[in-house]
Write an enzyme that holds these catalytic residues in place. Sequence first.
Site, PDB file in Angstrom:
ATOM      1  N   HIS A 191       0.828  -1.212   0.000  1.00 15.47           N
ATOM      2  CA  HIS A 191       0.000   0.000   0.000  1.00 15.47           C
ATOM      3  C   HIS A 191       0.866   1.268   0.000  1.00 15.47           C
ATOM      4  CE1 HIS A 191       0.868   0.964   4.213  1.00 15.47           C
ATOM      5  NE2 HIS A 191       0.792  -0.338   4.437  1.00 15.47           N
ATOM      6  N   GLY A 192       0.249   2.387  -0.387  1.00 15.31           N
ATOM      7  CA  GLY A 192       0.925   3.672  -0.382  1.00 15.31           C
ATOM      8  C   GLY A 192       1.126   4.205   1.034  1.00 15.31           C
TER       9      GLY A 192
ATOM     10  N   THR B 108       1.050   6.182   4.522  1.00 10.78           N
ATOM     11  CA  THR B 108       0.096   6.763   5.467  1.00 10.78           C
ATOM     12  C   THR B 108       0.875   7.681   6.409  1.00 10.78           C
ATOM     13  OG1 THR B 108       0.372   5.087   7.189  1.00 10.78           O
ATOM     14  CG2 THR B 108      -1.209   4.584   5.428  1.00 10.78           C
TER      15      THR B 108
ATOM     16  N   GLU C   7      -2.370  -7.124   7.371  1.00  6.56           N
ATOM     17  CA  GLU C   7      -1.049  -7.037   7.984  1.00  6.56           C
ATOM     18  C   GLU C   7      -1.014  -7.905   9.244  1.00  6.56           C
ATOM     19  OE1 GLU C   7       1.901  -6.952   7.815  1.00  6.56           O
ATOM     20  OE2 GLU C   7       2.684  -4.903   7.862  1.00  6.56           O
TER      21      GLU C   7
END
Length: 212
Positions: free
Chosen positions: A11-12, A14, A84
């Site tokens: 994921h990008g 955060t 996760e």
Amino acid sequence: MKQKSIYLIRHGETDYNRQGIVQGSGVDSDLNAMGQAQAQAFYQAYQHIPFAKVYTSKLRRTMQSVQFFIDAGIAHESYEGLNEISWGVREGKMPNSFDNEYYRTLIENWAAGHTDYPTDQGESPEQVANRQKPVIDLILSRPDENPILVCMHGRAIRILLSWLMNEKLATMDLYEHSNLCLYKLIYSYETKEFTIEVSNDSTHLLALVMHQ
């Protein structure tokens, strides 16, 4: 020979990533502005790939990372098995010096082969691998879905790649990752084996780095 191409991304970014705060499966954070830009850059680089389906974890940061593909009409499924690792009581907390010692001991234990050793009130790498396996079995049971895009999380990717490559989970830290990096995997239905064609690739993000 029947093969399946799997584009596996993390994921990008955060705000938790930026601040060095552990997220795990118990923190359902959103992408920040940089994470959104990374998602857009990846889409621009790979929108020409005719993905048959997109798979994500149940956490928002993975879905937001592939939202451009979903909005373009590509079918999407999400599974908790791709979440996760649970870091337990330390999720969402700013690490202090005591935590650093805790994580060092934990990682050393795992590297020494004690991959059944769980995080404090969380999961062990073996527990994560065991919940990943039914999802991967499902994905492989659909040979006509090819290629596919899978968006997951850092530690979960390390665990996944180690067992997909028939290696011990203790070797998982050999698999490096960064936000919105790409691993490209090829699965052969004949040999029932995976090969890694691309590792931790972030060339699609170069323009973002230059603009920082």
